[in-house]
Design a protein around this motif. Structure first.
Motif, short mmCIF file in Angstrom:
data_model
loop_
_atom_site.label_atom_id
_atom_site.label_comp_id
_atom_site.label_asym_id
_atom_site.label_seq_id
_atom_site.Cartn_x
_atom_site.Cartn_y
_atom_site.Cartn_z
N SER A 293 0.73 -1.15 -0.06
CA SER A 293 0.07 0.00 -0.16
C SER A 293 0.79 1.25 0.06
O SER A 293 0.44 2.18 -0.68
CB SER A 293 -1.01 -0.07 1.27
N ALA A 294 1.90 1.34 0.74
CA ALA A 294 2.76 2.36 0.83
C ALA A 294 3.41 2.48 -0.70
O ALA A 294 3.68 3.81 -1.09
CB ALA A 294 4.15 2.29 1.55
N PHE A 295 3.88 1.67 -1.44
CA PHE A 295 4.37 1.39 -2.91
C PHE A 295 3.17 2.14 -3.73
O PHE A 295 3.44 2.96 -4.58
CB PHE A 295 4.71 0.27 -3.20
N ALA B 160 3.37 5.69 -5.61
CA ALA B 160 3.21 5.79 -6.96
C ALA B 160 2.40 6.68 -7.53
O ALA B 160 2.59 7.56 -8.52
CB ALA B 160 3.06 4.26 -7.62
N LEU B 161 1.05 6.86 -6.89
CA LEU B 161 0.04 7.70 -7.15
C LEU B 161 0.10 9.37 -6.80
O LEU B 161 -0.05 10.22 -7.44
CB LEU B 161 -1.24 7.21 -6.63
N THR B 162 0.53 9.45 -5.44
CA THR B 162 0.83 10.86 -5.07
C THR B 162 2.11 11.53 -5.08
O THR B 162 2.14 12.61 -5.03
CB THR B 162 0.57 10.87 -3.64
N ALA C 238 2.40 7.04 5.99
CA ALA C 238 1.06 6.88 6.59
C ALA C 238 0.23 5.86 6.15
O ALA C 238 -0.20 5.30 7.01
CB ALA C 238 0.33 8.11 6.70
N ALA C 239 0.14 5.52 4.95
CA ALA C 239 -0.70 4.44 4.26
C ALA C 239 -0.28 3.29 4.73
O ALA C 239 -0.91 2.28 5.03
CB ALA C 239 -1.08 4.69 2.83
N GLY C 240 1.23 3.07 4.50
CA GLY C 240 1.71 1.76 4.79
C GLY C 240 1.59 1.36 6.36
O GLY C 240 1.36 0.22 6.50
N PHE C 241 2.03 2.13 7.00
CA PHE C 241 1.76 1.70 8.57
C PHE C 241 0.34 1.53 8.98
O PHE C 241 -0.02 0.70 9.75
CB PHE C 241 2.39 3.15 9.32
#
Length: 101
Positions: free
Chosen positions: A70-72, A76-78, A86-89
């Motif tokens: 999800s972090a990747f 890639a998107l932002t 934050a998304a990865g954690f």
């Protein structure tokens, strides 16, 4: 108060680090420059980082793998490191909570 052995160890480690870095610099100066070698050295830090991250992701199991994925994806998107972190954690935490039940 610092012990003399602690100071000696710090000094020796600093000296060894300096000698290794200067030796690498001198060795790189002696190498002939071809395109493959230059490209490899430009990519090497990223390759090493990915190797360490991949090992950590696999060791962490399913929550860690999904968190890294999800972090990747968010990166890639932002193109924003803090959003990706934050998304990865958050993903790893949520998956770990629900996966352990």
């Amino acid at each position: 108060m610092l012990d003399w052995r602690t100071l000696a160890a710090i000094g020796v480690l600093g000296l060894v680090s300096y000698v290794m870095r200067s030796g690498g610099f001198l060795a790189a100066g002696l190498m002939r420059e071809d395109r493959t070698l230059v490209r490899f050295f430009r990519l090497a830090p990223g390759n090493l980082f990915i190797a360490f991250v991949a090992a950590a992701c696999l060791e962490g199991g399913f929550p860690s793998i999904l968190g890294c994925a999800s972090a990747f994806g968010v990166m890639a998107l932002t193109q924003k490191e803090w959003a990706a972190l934050a998304a990865g954690f958050a993903t790893a935490t949520l998956v770990a909570i629900f996966h352990s039940k």
